[in-house]
Design an enzyme around this catalytic site. Structure first.
Site, PDB file in Angstrom:
ATOM      1  N   GLN A 250       4.071  -9.957   9.382  1.00 44.41           N
ATOM      2  CA  GLN A 250       3.010 -10.133   8.389  1.00 44.41           C
ATOM      3  C   GLN A 250       3.621 -10.597   7.062  1.00 44.41           C
ATOM      4  O   GLN A 250       2.902 -10.935   6.126  1.00 44.41           O
ATOM      5  CB  GLN A 250       2.239  -8.834   8.182  1.00 44.41           C
ATOM      6  CG  GLN A 250       1.584  -8.315   9.451  1.00 44.41           C
ATOM      7  CD  GLN A 250       1.027  -6.923   9.286  1.00 44.41           C
ATOM      8  OE1 GLN A 250      -0.125  -6.739   8.869  1.00 44.41           O
ATOM      9  NE2 GLN A 250       1.836  -5.932   9.594  1.00 44.41           N
TER      10      GLN A 250
ATOM     11  N   ASP B 183       8.071 -13.556   3.321  1.00 49.90           N
ATOM     12  CA  ASP B 183       9.339 -13.713   2.598  1.00 49.90           C
ATOM     13  C   ASP B 183      10.406 -14.492   3.361  1.00 49.90           C
ATOM     14  O   ASP B 183      11.453 -14.822   2.810  1.00 49.90           O
ATOM     15  CB  ASP B 183       9.894 -12.325   2.193  1.00 49.90           C
ATOM     16  CG  ASP B 183      10.041 -11.357   3.397  1.00 49.90           C
ATOM     17  OD1 ASP B 183       9.821 -10.152   3.204  1.00 49.90           O
ATOM     18  OD2 ASP B 183      10.363 -11.832   4.521  1.00 49.90           O
TER      19      ASP B 183
ATOM     20  N   ARG C 290       0.815  -1.220   0.000  1.00 44.11           N
ATOM     21  CA  ARG C 290       0.000   0.000   0.000  1.00 44.11           C
ATOM     22  C   ARG C 290       0.853   1.277   0.000  1.00 44.11           C
ATOM     23  O   ARG C 290       0.342   2.363   0.121  1.00 44.11           O
ATOM     24  CB  ARG C 290      -0.948  -0.005   1.214  1.00 44.11           C
ATOM     25  CG  ARG C 290      -1.914  -1.201   1.165  1.00 44.11           C
ATOM     26  CD  ARG C 290      -2.759  -1.366   2.423  1.00 44.11           C
ATOM     27  NE  ARG C 290      -3.565  -2.591   2.304  1.00 44.11           N
ATOM     28  CZ  ARG C 290      -3.091  -3.805   2.621  1.00 44.11           C
ATOM     29  NH1 ARG C 290      -1.841  -3.945   3.078  1.00 44.11           N
ATOM     30  NH2 ARG C 290      -3.841  -4.897   2.466  1.00 44.11           N
TER      31      ARG C 290
ATOM     32  N   CYS D 107      -5.921 -31.844   1.624  1.00 40.77           N
ATOM     33  CA  CYS D 107      -5.484 -32.757   2.697  1.00 40.77           C
ATOM     34  C   CYS D 107      -4.507 -32.102   3.675  1.00 40.77           C
ATOM     35  O   CYS D 107      -4.125 -32.691   4.675  1.00 40.77           O
ATOM     36  CB  CYS D 107      -4.848 -34.012   2.092  1.00 40.77           C
ATOM     37  SG  CYS D 107      -3.237 -33.743   1.288  1.00 40.77           S
TER      38      CYS D 107
ATOM     39  N   HIS E 190       1.019 -14.496   8.556  1.00 36.20           N
ATOM     40  CA  HIS E 190       0.378 -14.673   7.236  1.00 36.20           C
ATOM     41  C   HIS E 190       1.035 -15.792   6.443  1.00 36.20           C
ATOM     42  O   HIS E 190       0.835 -15.909   5.222  1.00 36.20           O
ATOM     43  CB  HIS E 190       0.394 -13.356   6.445  1.00 36.20           C
ATOM     44  CG  HIS E 190      -0.504 -12.310   7.040  1.00 36.20           C
ATOM     45  ND1 HIS E 190      -0.332 -10.964   6.805  1.00 36.20           N
ATOM     46  CD2 HIS E 190      -1.563 -12.418   7.882  1.00 36.20           C
ATOM     47  CE1 HIS E 190      -1.264 -10.285   7.468  1.00 36.20           C
ATOM     48  NE2 HIS E 190      -2.015 -11.151   8.140  1.00 36.20           N
TER      49      HIS E 190
ATOM     50  N   CYS F  11      -1.406 -28.273   0.453  1.00 31.93           N
ATOM     51  CA  CYS F  11      -2.584 -28.744  -0.294  1.00 31.93           C
ATOM     52  C   CYS F  11      -3.850 -28.232   0.400  1.00 31.93           C
ATOM     53  O   CYS F  11      -3.998 -28.393   1.628  1.00 31.93           O
ATOM     54  CB  CYS F  11      -2.604 -30.272  -0.323  1.00 31.93           C
ATOM     55  SG  CYS F  11      -4.157 -30.943  -0.981  1.00 31.93           S
TER      56      CYS F  11
HETATM   57  N1  APR Z   1      10.851   1.742   5.929  1.00 31.93           N
HETATM   58  C1  APR Z   1       9.745   2.032   6.664  1.00 31.93           C
HETATM   59  N2  APR Z   1       8.482   1.968   6.172  1.00 31.93           N
HETATM   60  C2  APR Z   1       8.351   1.588   4.882  1.00 31.93           C
HETATM   61  C3  APR Z   1       9.457   1.277   4.044  1.00 31.93           C
HETATM   62  C4  APR Z   1      10.745   1.366   4.625  1.00 31.93           C
HETATM   63  N3  APR Z   1      11.844   1.098   3.919  1.00 31.93           N
HETATM   64  N4  APR Z   1       8.967   0.941   2.809  1.00 31.93           N
HETATM   65  C5  APR Z   1       7.625   1.038   2.882  1.00 31.93           C
HETATM   66  N5  APR Z   1       7.256   1.432   4.111  1.00 31.93           N
HETATM   67  C6  APR Z   1       5.898   1.595   4.648  1.00 31.93           C
HETATM   68  C7  APR Z   1       4.863   2.051   3.654  1.00 31.93           C
HETATM   69  O1  APR Z   1       4.777   3.469   3.659  1.00 31.93           O
HETATM   70  C8  APR Z   1       3.577   1.414   4.208  1.00 31.93           C
HETATM   71  O2  APR Z   1       2.880   2.307   5.070  1.00 31.93           O
HETATM   72  O3  APR Z   1       5.489   0.293   5.041  1.00 31.93           O
HETATM   73  C9  APR Z   1       4.066   0.218   5.018  1.00 31.93           C
HETATM   74  C10 APR Z   1       3.682  -1.112   4.394  1.00 31.93           C
HETATM   75  O4  APR Z   1       2.282  -1.211   4.450  1.00 31.93           O
HETATM   76  P1  APR Z   1       1.541  -2.293   3.537  1.00 31.93           P
HETATM   77  O5  APR Z   1       2.054  -2.197   2.151  1.00 31.93           O
HETATM   78  O6  APR Z   1       0.057  -2.147   3.797  1.00 31.93           O
HETATM   79  O7  APR Z   1       2.054  -3.689   4.102  1.00 31.93           O
HETATM   80  P2  APR Z   1       1.565  -4.431   5.414  1.00 31.93           P
HETATM   81  O8  APR Z   1       1.132  -3.471   6.462  1.00 31.93           O
HETATM   82  O9  APR Z   1       2.610  -5.413   5.747  1.00 31.93           O
HETATM   83  O10 APR Z   1       0.277  -5.218   4.859  1.00 31.93           O
HETATM   84  C11 APR Z   1      -0.348  -6.129   5.733  1.00 31.93           C
HETATM   85  O11 APR Z   1      -1.760  -6.832   3.907  1.00 31.93           O
HETATM   86  O12 APR Z   1      -1.947  -7.382   1.671  1.00 31.93           O
HETATM   87  C12 APR Z   1      -1.877  -7.894   2.953  1.00 31.93           C
HETATM   88  O13 APR Z   1      -1.116 -10.009   3.589  1.00 31.93           O
HETATM   89  C13 APR Z   1      -0.669  -8.775   3.112  1.00 31.93           C
HETATM   90  O14 APR Z   1       0.769  -9.024   5.043  1.00 31.93           O
HETATM   91  C14 APR Z   1       0.149  -8.069   4.183  1.00 31.93           C
HETATM   92  C15 APR Z   1      -0.897  -7.263   4.932  1.00 31.93           C
END
Ligand code: APR
Length: 261
Positions: free
Chosen positions: A114, A117, A47, A145, A134, A142
């Site tokens: 979350q 990787d 996001r 099963c 997650h 699977c």
């Molecule tokens: N350092 C600090 N913050 C960062 C960096 C960085 N280098 N790069 C990106 N960010 C911030 C972004 O601005 C964002 O607000 O990290 C945040 C990541 O937010 P998301 O993309 O929403 O990821 P996350 O919160 O892990 O999403 C949660 O959503 O789609 C599902 O299952 C997926 O585990 C994921 C869950």
């Protein structure tokens, strides 16, 4: 008190000293990490400005267990994405390594991530300290099963020409061992995360938009338990005003400054 530090790459030393003091005086620190801790390892977040969902809003809607099970084309595309994913070649960055140091200091309560990787394990945090809430891309499972195995096995089958490999034990549909939208979290993992949020002196939320539940509820749980919340994130989150400190900056730069022991 919420302390926003400009994310212009230059971190306010006074603010870092304040948060370092908070973390050093904590007997235990719980961590909730999100995709933002891995962007400096080359893995896009979801996001942020260049996030996977930001760039392709439709992709988030398709990333559900229902679509995956019902549509063979979704599965074929997913296997091709896995085959070429940066997640299998990415390496930990200084942000991940700083959390290993936190564990070595004996003050890491639990590292809830979350991320799928596997970079916290690869960096050196103990698997028994980590909750991959997650799931992980490094194993297949699977849907029928419940059989599981190393993802390399499944990818070798795709490389050998199977576009949508099915379970060798029961013939069921195979996916990565991640929790997709529409699937429930593992109850025991969620309990560990909730316990960490309420037991640890400090909850350190790193690189997460804190927008996906139920795991984002770790923050209000920690606050209700009277715990301190520190947020390290490049962009604002819904909980910034409730944190005792908010640091705008890259986790791979900020965390070593906060946790360099
Ligand atoms: N350092 C600090 N913050 C960062 C960096 C960085 N280098 N790069 C990106 N960010 C911030 C972004 O601005 C964002 O607000 O990290 C945040 C990541 O937010 P998301 O993309 O929403 O990821 P996350 O919160 O892990 O999403 C949660 O959503 O789609 C599902 O299952 C997926 O585990 C994921 C869950």
């Amino acid at each position: 008190m919420s302390m926003a530090i400009p994310g212009d790459g230059v971190i306010d030393e006074g603010a870092v000293a304040f948060v370092r003091g908070v973390l050093e005086s904590a007997a235990s620190v719980a961590v909730l990490s999100g995709a933002g801790i891995s962007t400096d390892s080359g893995i896009p977040d979801f996001r942020g400005p260049n996030g996977v969902w930001t760039r392709n809003p439709g992709a988030e809607k398709r990333s559900t267990i229902q679509h995956y099970v019902e549509d063979p084309q979704v599965r074929r595309e997913a296997w091709q994405i896995r085959l070429h994913s940066d997640m299998f070649t990415a390496t930990p960055n200084d942000g991940h390594r700083a959390l290993v140091e936190l564990e070595r200091s004996g003050r890491l309560h639990t590292l809830v991530t979350q991320n799928i990787d596997g970079l916290h394990v690869i960096a050196g945090n103990s698997p028994d300290k980590i909750v991959e809430i997650h799931g992980t891309v490094h194993r297949w499972e699977c849907v029928s099963c419940g059989a599981r195995g190393p993802m390399d096995e499944a990818l070798d089958r795709v490389r050998a020409g199977e576009e949508d490999p099915h379970c060798l034990f029961c013939g069921g549909i195979v996916k990565s061992a991640t929790i997709m939208f529409g699937q429930s979290l593992v109850a025991a993992d969620l309990m560990r995360a909730e316990l960490a949020a309420t037991e640890a002196d400090v909850l350190l939320a790193i690189g997460t938009s804190l927008s996906v539940y139920p795991i984002a509820a770790m923050v209000p749980l920690a606050l209700e338990a009277g715990r301190a919340v520190v947020i390290v994130n490049a962009e604002p989150t819904p909980f910034d005003e409730h944190a005792i400190a908010v640091i705008r900056g890259s986790a791979s730069v900020v965390l070593p400054a906060l946790l360099a022991l």
